[in-house]
Design a protein around this motif. Structure first.
Motif, mmCIF file in Angstrom:
data_model
loop_
_atom_site.group_PDB
_atom_site.id
_atom_site.type_symbol
_atom_site.label_atom_id
_atom_site.label_comp_id
_atom_site.label_asym_id
_atom_site.label_seq_id
_atom_site.Cartn_x
_atom_site.Cartn_y
_atom_site.Cartn_z
ATOM 1 N N LEU A 1 62.866 29.378 16.739
ATOM 2 C CA LEU A 1 62.300 30.937 16.555
ATOM 3 C C LEU A 1 63.018 31.720 17.332
ATOM 4 C CD1 LEU A 1 60.331 33.050 15.768
ATOM 5 C CD2 LEU A 1 58.880 32.163 17.729
ATOM 6 N N CYS A 2 63.666 31.337 18.478
ATOM 7 C CA CYS A 2 64.443 32.179 19.307
ATOM 8 C C CYS A 2 65.708 32.523 18.744
ATOM 9 C CB CYS A 2 64.394 31.462 20.648
ATOM 10 S SG CYS A 2 63.123 31.194 21.656
ATOM 11 N N SER B 1 67.185 36.278 17.501
ATOM 12 C CA SER B 1 68.409 36.813 18.340
ATOM 13 C C SER B 1 69.509 37.057 17.461
ATOM 14 C CB SER B 1 68.795 35.462 19.356
ATOM 15 O OG SER B 1 68.072 35.294 20.322
ATOM 16 N N ILE B 2 69.473 36.449 16.378
ATOM 17 C CA ILE B 2 70.531 36.435 15.120
ATOM 18 C C ILE B 2 70.326 37.937 14.502
ATOM 19 C CG2 ILE B 2 71.246 35.942 12.961
ATOM 20 C CD1 ILE B 2 70.874 32.994 13.974
ATOM 21 N N TRP B 3 68.942 38.074 14.408
ATOM 22 C CA TRP B 3 68.489 39.449 13.864
ATOM 23 C C TRP B 3 68.729 40.438 14.936
ATOM 24 C CZ3 TRP B 3 65.533 43.550 14.795
ATOM 25 C CH2 TRP B 3 65.009 44.506 13.833
ATOM 26 N N ASP C 1 62.911 45.280 22.797
ATOM 27 C CA ASP C 1 61.473 44.587 22.800
ATOM 28 C C ASP C 1 61.609 43.228 22.323
ATOM 29 O OD1 ASP C 1 60.443 46.841 23.816
ATOM 30 O OD2 ASP C 1 59.586 47.585 21.926
ATOM 31 N N LEU C 2 62.391 43.057 21.089
ATOM 32 C CA LEU C 2 62.640 41.784 20.684
ATOM 33 C C LEU C 2 63.455 40.947 21.687
ATOM 34 C CD1 LEU C 2 62.611 42.351 16.836
ATOM 35 C CD2 LEU C 2 60.839 41.760 18.476
ATOM 36 N N TYR C 3 64.354 41.458 22.407
ATOM 37 C CA TYR C 3 65.265 40.768 23.274
ATOM 38 C C TYR C 3 64.441 39.974 24.343
ATOM 39 C CZ TYR C 3 68.427 39.536 26.795
ATOM 40 O OH TYR C 3 69.079 38.640 28.014
ATOM 41 N N LYS C 4 63.446 40.805 24.772
ATOM 42 C CA LYS C 4 62.415 40.432 26.015
ATOM 43 C C LYS C 4 61.571 39.489 25.428
ATOM 44 C CE LYS C 4 62.435 45.074 28.101
ATOM 45 N NZ LYS C 4 61.572 46.361 28.258
ATOM 46 N N LEU C 5 61.206 39.570 24.230
ATOM 47 C CA LEU C 5 60.266 38.491 23.586
ATOM 48 C C LEU C 5 60.992 37.272 23.626
ATOM 49 C CD1 LEU C 5 57.629 38.032 21.831
ATOM 50 C CD2 LEU C 5 58.908 38.371 19.809
ATOM 51 N N VAL C 6 62.398 37.327 22.828
ATOM 52 C CA VAL C 6 62.759 36.021 23.009
ATOM 53 C C VAL C 6 62.917 35.258 24.367
ATOM 54 C CG1 VAL C 6 65.497 35.090 22.662
ATOM 55 C CG2 VAL C 6 64.470 36.534 21.015
ATOM 56 N N VAL C 7 63.541 36.168 25.429
ATOM 57 C CA VAL C 7 63.388 35.429 26.788
ATOM 58 C C VAL C 7 62.077 34.785 27.294
ATOM 59 C CG1 VAL C 7 63.582 36.201 29.351
ATOM 60 C CG2 VAL C 7 65.019 37.211 27.627
ATOM 61 N N ASN C 8 61.139 35.617 26.816
ATOM 62 C CA ASN C 8 60.016 34.813 27.189
ATOM 63 C C ASN C 8 59.502 33.562 26.327
ATOM 64 O OD1 ASN C 8 56.601 34.837 26.199
ATOM 65 N ND2 ASN C 8 56.683 35.897 28.197
#
Length: 302
Positions: A89-90, A94-96, A284-291
């Protein structure tokens, strides 16, 4: 078949030259409802989990040992798949983000040169909207369900924690399990995704207390079970947050697409505003990936 029958899991485990048949209830965590011990021509009905704990016969102990090993083995196998699904999922997100970062400057530059070509933005946003829908679907179909799978094995092990004899059996089994070939086999699909390398790096700079903590090899299996249960519960609880963030990003992209589609041309201010909004989505999505990654990195084998 009734729902109750569907929730009963039946397995056959070989322990030496004995066959142990277990009927387990899935919902409370593979709780033994009936155990049958077969050796040679003899067959013993040993009853349920609580009867096994009270039974001093070696057949009862062997049955509980086999059950603990089964829980440990299957947890490691399932956890390996769950961790892979979470890290996948990460990677998808990330690719997106990378593709959006690469495309937005080219797209908006093309429109700044041709202000009436608003269709360029509309067409270029479509695959990103579609890709985000696919990520949301992956979340619903895979991640939102998989956290329950490993929780059942952890619950199963925790049943032993409440009983002195059960605790003694788990401690005894785990002391051999941690270096066993069966454990290695259960981890054939496992990847730590760099966690071991991170820990080795931390050892070089960690203070004595942290270094001692990092070097401990899971002396108490129940402590690790509780830790993994807490991580897994956090993942289960945060799934709705993941979906909310992704849906917010989707709504914004569709809002931009629909408004641009109605515009006859784009001003420099319009283009700058769209660029900022797309950058916000990426952030926002980068922060989500980190989480998400920080949680899944903490899923470790037993």
């Amino acid at each position: 078949m009734s729902q109750q029958e569907e929730d009963i899991i039946e397995v056959s485990i070989w322990y030496g030259d004995a066959e142990i048949r277990l009927a387990m209830e899935w919902e409370p965590g593979y709780l033994i409802r009936r155990a049958v011990y077969k050796r040679g021509g003899d067959e013993l009905d040993l009853g349920d989990f609580h009867n096994l704990l009270r039974d001093d016969r070696p057949e009862a102990r062997n049955t509980l040992v086999a059950h603990v090993v089964w829980l440990l083995h299957n947890f490691n196998r399932e956890m390996s798949l769950v961790k892979k699904e979470g890290m996948n999922l990460c990677d998808k997100i990330s690719i997106w983000i990378d593709m959006l970062e690469e495309a937005k400057s080219k797209t908006l530059l093309a429109v700044s040169i041709n202000p009436n070509r608003t269709d360029i933005i509309v067409n270029d946003l479509e695959p990103f909207i579609k890709g985000l829908y696919e990520i949301v679907d992956y979340l619903y179909q895979t991640v939102a369900r998989h956290c329950k799978r490993i929780s059942k094995f952890l619950k199963g092990l925790n049943h032993y924690k409440k009983h002195p004899r059960g605790r003694e059996i788990v401690y005894d089994v785990y002391s051999s399990w941690i270096t066993s070939d069966l454990r290695k086999k259960s981890l054939e699909e496992y990847e730590d995704y760099g966690l071991e390398k991170v820990n080795r790096s931390l050892l070089k700079i960690a203070n004595p207390f942290i270094k001692k903590r990092l070097m401990e090899i899971n002396a108490d299996p129940f402590a690790k079970v509780n830790f993994l249960a807490a991580v897994n519960l956090r993942i289960c609880d945060d799934v709705n947050l993941y979906i909310s963030v992704l849906n917010t990003s989707l709504n914004l992209l569709e809002y931009i697409r629909d408004n641009v589609a109605r515009a006859r041309d784009m001003t420099a201010a319009d283009i700058e505003h769209i660029y900022e909004k797309l950058s916000d989505v990426g952030d926002d999505l980068y922060k989500l990936v980190v989480n998400i990654r920080s949680l899944y990195m903490n899923l470790e084998p037993l």
